[in-house]
Design a protein around this motif. Structure first.
Motif, PDB file in Angstrom:
ATOM      1  N   TYR A 440      53.180  28.216  39.848  1.00  0.00           N
ATOM      2  CA  TYR A 440      53.673  29.708  40.112  1.00  0.00           C
ATOM      3  C   TYR A 440      52.777  30.657  39.759  1.00  0.00           C
ATOM      4  CZ  TYR A 440      56.423  33.542  40.696  1.00  0.00           C
ATOM      5  OH  TYR A 440      57.021  34.955  41.109  1.00  0.00           O
ATOM      6  N   ILE A 441      52.211  30.601  38.239  1.00  0.00           N
ATOM      7  CA  ILE A 441      51.530  31.604  37.813  1.00  0.00           C
ATOM      8  C   ILE A 441      50.284  31.615  38.455  1.00  0.00           C
ATOM      9  CG2 ILE A 441      50.396  32.358  35.682  1.00  0.00           C
ATOM     10  CD1 ILE A 441      53.173  31.698  34.320  1.00  0.00           C
ATOM     11  N   HIS A 442      49.515  30.233  38.594  1.00  0.00           N
ATOM     12  CA  HIS A 442      48.126  30.469  39.183  1.00  0.00           C
ATOM     13  C   HIS A 442      48.364  31.127  40.512  1.00  0.00           C
ATOM     14  CE1 HIS A 442      46.823  26.909  36.728  1.00  0.00           C
ATOM     15  NE2 HIS A 442      46.652  28.115  35.824  1.00  0.00           N
ATOM     16  N   GLN A 443      49.234  30.874  41.412  1.00  0.00           N
ATOM     17  CA  GLN A 443      49.471  31.526  42.914  1.00  0.00           C
ATOM     18  C   GLN A 443      49.498  32.865  42.756  1.00  0.00           C
ATOM     19  OE1 GLN A 443      52.975  29.287  44.185  1.00  0.00           O
ATOM     20  NE2 GLN A 443      51.779  27.317  44.750  1.00  0.00           N
ATOM     21  N   GLN A 444      50.365  33.439  41.586  1.00  0.00           N
ATOM     22  CA  GLN A 444      50.221  34.793  41.691  1.00  0.00           C
ATOM     23  C   GLN A 444      49.117  35.460  41.286  1.00  0.00           C
ATOM     24  OE1 GLN A 444      52.879  37.129  41.989  1.00  0.00           O
ATOM     25  NE2 GLN A 444      54.278  35.429  42.575  1.00  0.00           N
ATOM     26  N   LEU A 445      48.114  34.811  40.279  1.00  0.00           N
ATOM     27  CA  LEU A 445      46.941  35.412  40.027  1.00  0.00           C
ATOM     28  C   LEU A 445      46.006  35.332  41.283  1.00  0.00           C
ATOM     29  CD1 LEU A 445      46.311  33.471  36.643  1.00  0.00           C
ATOM     30  CD2 LEU A 445      47.047  36.007  36.983  1.00  0.00           C
ATOM     31  N   ILE A 446      45.999  34.262  41.974  1.00  0.00           N
ATOM     32  CA  ILE A 446      45.222  34.066  43.160  1.00  0.00           C
ATOM     33  C   ILE A 446      45.689  35.274  44.099  1.00  0.00           C
ATOM     34  CG2 ILE A 446      44.650  32.578  45.123  1.00  0.00           C
ATOM     35  CD1 ILE A 446      44.785  30.463  43.155  1.00  0.00           C
ATOM     36  N   ALA A 447      46.962  35.267  44.327  1.00  0.00           N
ATOM     37  CA  ALA A 447      47.477  36.262  45.191  1.00  0.00           C
ATOM     38  C   ALA A 447      47.209  37.770  44.976  1.00  0.00           C
ATOM     39  CB  ALA A 447      48.907  36.387  45.230  1.00  0.00           C
ATOM     40  N   GLN A 448      47.024  38.052  43.966  1.00  0.00           N
ATOM     41  CA  GLN A 448      46.468  39.398  43.134  1.00  0.00           C
ATOM     42  C   GLN A 448      44.980  39.463  43.591  1.00  0.00           C
ATOM     43  OE1 GLN A 448      48.357  41.950  41.495  1.00  0.00           O
ATOM     44  NE2 GLN A 448      50.023  40.709  42.369  1.00  0.00           N
ATOM     45  N   ARG A 449      44.333  38.581  43.517  1.00  0.00           N
ATOM     46  CA  ARG A 449      42.840  38.436  43.962  1.00  0.00           C
ATOM     47  C   ARG A 449      42.631  38.712  45.116  1.00  0.00           C
ATOM     48  NH1 ARG A 449      39.381  33.331  44.852  1.00  0.00           N
ATOM     49  NH2 ARG A 449      40.811  33.584  46.684  1.00  0.00           N
ATOM     50  N   ASP A 450      43.473  38.014  46.127  1.00  0.00           N
ATOM     51  CA  ASP A 450      43.295  38.190  47.381  1.00  0.00           C
ATOM     52  C   ASP A 450      43.727  39.371  47.844  1.00  0.00           C
ATOM     53  OD1 ASP A 450      42.513  35.410  47.372  1.00  0.00           O
ATOM     54  OD2 ASP A 450      44.323  34.594  48.060  1.00  0.00           O
ATOM     55  N   GLN A 451      44.686  40.397  47.292  1.00  0.00           N
ATOM     56  CA  GLN A 451      44.895  41.727  47.526  1.00  0.00           C
ATOM     57  C   GLN A 451      43.801  42.670  47.119  1.00  0.00           C
ATOM     58  OE1 GLN A 451      48.947  42.494  45.924  1.00  0.00           O
ATOM     59  NE2 GLN A 451      49.509  40.617  46.837  1.00  0.00           N
ATOM     60  N   GLY A 452      42.805  42.052  46.725  1.00  0.00           N
ATOM     61  CA  GLY A 452      41.738  43.111  46.190  1.00  0.00           C
ATOM     62  C   GLY A 452      41.690  43.643  44.783  1.00  0.00           C
ATOM     63  N   LYS A 453      42.589  43.039  43.952  1.00  0.00           N
ATOM     64  CA  LYS A 453      42.568  43.273  42.637  1.00  0.00           C
ATOM     65  C   LYS A 453      41.278  42.523  41.833  1.00  0.00           C
ATOM     66  CE  LYS A 453      46.370  45.115  43.205  1.00  0.00           C
ATOM     67  NZ  LYS A 453      47.698  44.714  43.227  1.00  0.00           N
ATOM     68  N   ALA A 454      40.996  43.207  40.804  1.00  0.00           N
ATOM     69  CA  ALA A 454      40.282  42.399  39.749  1.00  0.00           C
ATOM     70  C   ALA A 454      40.832  41.886  38.737  1.00  0.00           C
ATOM     71  CB  ALA A 454      39.107  43.338  39.250  1.00  0.00           C
ATOM     72  N   VAL A 455      40.665  40.396  38.733  1.00  0.00           N
ATOM     73  CA  VAL A 455      41.327  39.647  37.697  1.00  0.00           C
ATOM     74  C   VAL A 455      40.440  39.158  36.563  1.00  0.00           C
ATOM     75  CG1 VAL A 455      42.894  37.879  37.344  1.00  0.00           C
ATOM     76  CG2 VAL A 455      42.953  39.037  39.525  1.00  0.00           C
ATOM     77  N   LEU A 456      40.900  39.391  35.350  1.00  0.00           N
ATOM     78  CA  LEU A 456      40.070  38.882  34.057  1.00  0.00           C
ATOM     79  C   LEU A 456      41.208  38.088  33.515  1.00  0.00           C
ATOM     80  CD1 LEU A 456      37.612  38.996  32.060  1.00  0.00           C
ATOM     81  CD2 LEU A 456      38.588  41.003  31.136  1.00  0.00           C
ATOM     82  N   MET A 457      40.565  36.904  33.377  1.00  0.00           N
ATOM     83  CA  MET A 457      41.726  35.752  32.829  1.00  0.00           C
ATOM     84  C   MET A 457      40.910  35.218  31.450  1.00  0.00           C
ATOM     85  SD  MET A 457      43.418  32.650  34.566  1.00  0.00           S
ATOM     86  CE  MET A 457      42.244  31.237  34.496  1.00  0.00           C
ATOM     87  N   VAL A 458      41.638  34.916  30.453  1.00  0.00           N
ATOM     88  CA  VAL A 458      41.294  34.076  29.328  1.00  0.00           C
ATOM     89  C   VAL A 458      41.906  32.822  29.467  1.00  0.00           C
ATOM     90  CG1 VAL A 458      40.986  34.013  26.942  1.00  0.00           C
ATOM     91  CG2 VAL A 458      40.403  36.051  28.058  1.00  0.00           C
ATOM     92  N   SER A 459      41.477  31.643  29.257  1.00  0.00           N
ATOM     93  CA  SER A 459      42.099  30.620  29.216  1.00  0.00           C
ATOM     94  C   SER A 459      41.135  29.439  28.096  1.00  0.00           C
ATOM     95  CB  SER A 459      42.317  29.631  30.586  1.00  0.00           C
ATOM     96  OG  SER A 459      42.816  28.595  30.371  1.00  0.00           O
ATOM     97  N   LEU A 460      41.945  28.566  27.743  1.00  0.00           N
ATOM     98  CA  LEU A 460      41.448  27.565  26.724  1.00  0.00           C
ATOM     99  C   LEU A 460      41.529  26.266  27.453  1.00  0.00           C
ATOM    100  CD1 LEU A 460      43.267  28.362  23.439  1.00  0.00           C
ATOM    101  CD2 LEU A 460      40.915  29.347  24.176  1.00  0.00           C
TER     102      LEU A 460
END
Lengths: 503, 381
Positions: A440-460
């Motif tokens: 669910y969270i991954h889909q949300q992040l991608i949806a934000q990107r597709d709306q033209g947002k810049a997404v900065l993620m940190v992941s291990l």
């Protein structure tokens, strides 16, 4: 079948939740047996019972065919059971040798005799390919080496049943490979290994059999060789799982965030934990900062958000925000899903609605003439809860502390995403969550990107880095180790950069 | 469907569980006192216990008046500690803030000050005398201000130098005590009575006709407007904490300073404001302790206990302003009742013992909480 461990009908209840319900675990000698389950499925509880940290409400434990009672970790050690905990139990200013003998020191006239122990440690490390320097201080060696120390600690105590609790969470891909080799070697030497994990490909690559737990119940015991990863995932989650994220090509636009020569000095380590970082994040792309835990990612994000002091410049939408307060930065267009949801993300003693307004309580319509407007707050919170499917016992009045980790995280995501800012920062947004919530969270992040947002993620998690991001920036000891295209980069290229590269 | 009166539903109601544990603390404390009286003087124990229970109503309206007078500073200091506590601060310095408030109120209220020319001590008129009937308001505001400043010091120390407020406020209690003694003996001393000058009548809290209500015909109590001022502030603090943006911020900072900072709140400013408000409340408690007839500030080196009582009252009142009001009244009732105990062969210290037991149990309220939960959740097998 010959068995070395048999746990029969184990039940353990905590107030309000049955952590283990009628679990039967059977492990053959020399086997590598995985225990798979989502967070909260009861894996750790079961192993804590075997290691003597908890007492089962019901059920029996048989070791090598004999019924035993394990009341504390000392009993477990005496019975040849050792455990590597997820968070290592090492004394940082002791040497490797001192840590390994701790609690079982040889003494002569009241003085500790370390020489013999050191020889035994060297012999063990040669035998199993566990490279360590017995004289190094723990604080000077890498996390991977610390883990080897933990393994040697078990072997030094002649354990022949070894429990590993999520051992790969803190390792680079290369270190994971080394660990897998070590575990094979141990298994060949006749040691029995129990591996607690929720990573399916690790099980596939090393384990013989897997016991799957779901919500405290045992749902399957599978033979790894004849089961697919999809089979195991379905058993764990209870429904078929989609592994491939549906994601369109990214179409990067204007620069939203521009970081120029950013450094963060740490008075504790007496050096820059973030060192001269320069990078951009554009509209319509997800840039992921990859790296092993503790290489400056946390401090980098805190510097961008204004939570920590830094040198260098941060530009947002063409404006220098380096000297702005946290509130000003937030208002100018930063949403931030913080790394530690309990420390920064939530006020746990607030009810849910009060947490959902944490970023806009000071603006109309949440307040009028500096008074909280409860009808608007309740309406706003209820709409967020519905839209983002935040589940809780009493809706907006739920005590946030009582909510599950996944729903707490959903609440934070709801609060930050709804602000509709140009930059969304998400630090380890799926840490500790189960497969469903991660999807669910991954889909949300991608949806934000597709709306033209810049997404900065940190992941291990390397899997997450590769599947979600468009561009990958690797950090090592605070330094920029290079940027990679997520579509074309290989695991090993990233691994080399995460381990410090060819410097 | 669960009904609210069923055990399991009650167990989920936090307010109910914690209120019940406060009540339990009081009951156990009283029973302990009764036991003590049985040991000391069995024949009078029943009568003595009745006096304690009757408390502030032993001597009709006159003692109700005394109870009100006694309760007022306790409500102020309880409110002070509870407010700080709700915003994540432990104010042990209510006593010091109260003493500074009392000193400021007295300084504004006395008829004359001493000034010095070399060794020569010269009397000068107190300029506040010109305020006439507003004099007492000025004295109250001075107390508020002095307490607030005394609270601001540990606030600044914590915000900018990360000095633990518990340590800072404790030390400031001593400083307040010595400052009091110094200022009284040097500038406000009435050598005839060995204490500070008496406050002029215009600086006393108006009694608003209460002398005609709380009386037994011959004597009347000193009940005055400060009791209503205390109630007013109980309501104000309740309102601020629960209904305002400011209160939301204060509570967020109190519960989780990191999250408050992350959300862009100015944690330092909120922390200092919080300590100022807490100190101001205790300071007004100091005014309510001295701005009535027959009270003179004493230069003796002693920390006034009302501030510490405030901690117990805040605990017993569960940190809520409304709870503080009732806890303050209860303490006061015990104290007044204790004075009547001396009619029998008991000593007034019994009351202090009872109060101490209640305080201990209130402090151990977590254990009582668990006991209440255990009883509520116990299923009939």
């Amino acid at each position: 079948m010959e068995t070395i461990i048999e746990m029969r009908g184990i039940r353990k209840a905590f107030p309000g939740v049955v952590a283990n319900d009628n679990i039967n675990l059977v492990v053959a000698p020399g086997e590598i047996h995985a225990i798979l389950g989502e967070n909260g499925a009861g894996k750790s509880t079961l192993m804590s019972i075997l290691f003597g940290l908890y007492k089962a409400d019901r059920g029996e434990i048989f070791l090598r065919g004999e019924p035993v009672s394990i009341d504390n970790p000392n009993d477990a050690t005496r019975l040849g059971i050792g455990m590597v905990h997820q968070h290592f139990k090492l004394v940082h200013n002791f040497t490797v040798t001192e840590n390994i003998v701790l609690g079982q020191e040889d003494r002569a006239n009241g003085l500790i005799q370390l020489e013999e122990a050191k020889q035994k440690i060297i012999a063990l490390s040669d035998q199993y390919g566990l490279k360590v320097n017995p004289d190094s201080l723990i604080e000077d060696i890498s996390v991977g080496m610390q883990q080897r120390v933990e393994i040697l600690k078990m072997l030094y105590r002649d354990a022949d049943i070894l429990i590993f609790d999520e051992p790969t969470a803190v390792l680079t891909p290369q270190e994971v490979q080394e660990l897998i080799n070590v575990m094979r070697e141990l298994s060949n030497e006749g040691k029995t290994i129990i591996l607690i994990t929720h990573k399916l490909h690790e099980i596939k690559s090393i384990a013989d059999r897997v016991t799957v737990l779901r919500k405290g119940a045992q749902v399957a015991v599978l033979d790894v060789a004849t089961s697919s990863i999809a089979d195991m995932a379905e058993a764990m989650v209870g429904r078929p799982v989609v592994f491939d994220l549906q994601k369109a090509e990214s179409t990067p636009g204007d620069v939203v965030l521009s970081v120029r020569g950013l450094s963060v000095y740490s008075p504790v380590y007496k050096k820059n934990v973030v060192n001269d970082m320069t990078f951009d994040v554009r509209r319509g792309e997800i840039l992921c900062i990859a790296g092993v835990e503790g290489n400056g990612q946390t401090q980098l994000i805190e510097a961008i958000a204004g939570l920590t002091e830094s040198q260098g410049e941060v530009w947002l939408l063409g404006e220098n925000i380096s000297d702005d307060s946290i509130r000003e930065r937030n208002l100018k267009g930063i949403s931030h899903i913080p790394e530690d949801r309990h420390k920064h993300g939530l006020v746990l003693d607030f009810k849910l609605s009060n947490n959902l307004i944490l970023q806009n309580y000071f603006e109309p319509p949440m307040q009028r003439r500096m008074m909280l407007n409860f009808s608007n707050i309740n309406e706003f919170s209820a709409s967020l809860i519905e839209r983002f499917d935040v589940r809780s016992g009493k809706g907006i009045h739920t005590n946030t502390r009582s909510m599950s980790g996944g729903n707490q995280q959903k609440a934070i995501i709801a609060r930050e995403v709804i602000r509709d800012t140009d930059l969304l920062i998400a630090v380890q947004p799926t840490r500790g969550l189960d497969v469903g919530a991660i999807e669910y969270i991954h889909q949300q992040l991608i949806a934000q990107r597709d709306q033209g947002k810049a997404v900065l993620m940190v992941s291990l998690e390397l899997d997450e880095v590769l599947s979600v991001s468009d561009r990958i920036l690797v950090m090592f000891e605070g330094n920029h180790m290079g940027e990679f295209d997520a579509a074309t980069v290989s695991d090993s290229e990233l691994g080399v950069a995460m381990a410090g590269g060819n410097r | 469907m669960k009904r609210w009166w069923q055990r399991s539903a009650l167990a989920e109601n936090e307010l109910f569980v914690s209120s019940l544990s406060s009540v339990l603390a009081i009951v156990i404390g009283l029973l302990f006192g009764f036991l003590l009286m049985v040991v000391v003087s069995p024949s009078e124990s029943i009568q003595g216990f009745r006096i304690i229970l009757t408390g502030g109503f032993n001597d009709g309206l006159l003692s109700v008046g005394s109870m009100i007078v006694f309760a007022t500073p306790l409500i102020f200091t309880g409110l002070s500690v509870a407010f700080a506590y709700r915003t994540g601060l432990f104010n042990i310095g209510a006593s010091g803030q109260l003493m500074m408030g009392a000193l400021a109120a007295t300084a504004v209220g006395v008829p004359q000050w001493w000034r010095y020319e070399g060794e020569l001590r010269i009397a000068m008129d107190n300029p506040f005398l010109q305020l006439g009937s507003w004099h007492w308001v000025a004295a109250l505001l001075a107390a508020l201000l002095a307490g607030a400043l005394w609270g601001l010091i540990p606030g600044v120390l914590k915000a900018y130098f990360n000095v633990n407020e518990v340590v800072a406020t404790i030390m400031l209690n001593y400083i307040a005590m010595f400052v009091n003694s110094l200022v009284i003996t040097r500038y406000l001393f009435n050598s005839l009575i060995g204490r500070a000058f008496s406050v002029v009548p215009t600086a006393l809290f108006p009694r608003m006709g209460m002398e005609n209500i709380f009386t037994d015909g011959l004597r009347s109590s000193q009940a005055n407007v400060s009791f209503f001022i205390a109630i007013f502030f109980v309501i104000v603090i309740y309102f601020v904490l629960n209904y305002t943006v400011f209160g939301y911020e204060l509570k967020a900072v109190g519960f989780n300073r990191d999250a408050a900072r992350y959300a862009g709140m100015n944690a330092k400013r909120n922390l200092m404001l919080s300590m100022m408000i807490s100190g101001g409340l205790a300071g007004m408690g100091g005014a309510s302790l001295y701005l009535f007839a027959g009270r003179n500030l004493d230069p003796v080196l002693q920390i006034l206990p009302q501030g510490f009582d405030g901690i117990a009252i805040a605990l017993l009142g569960l940190g809520s302003p409304i709870g503080v009001f009732f806890a303050g009244m209860f303490f006061s009732s015990l104290k007044v009742g204790g004075q009547f105990l001396q009619l029998l062969s008991f000593r007034i210290e019994i009351i202090d013992i009872i109060i101490s037991v209640v305080i201990y149990l209130a402090a151990l309220s977590l254990i009582l909480n668990r006991l209440v939960l255990y009883v509520l959740k116990r299923e009939k097998q």
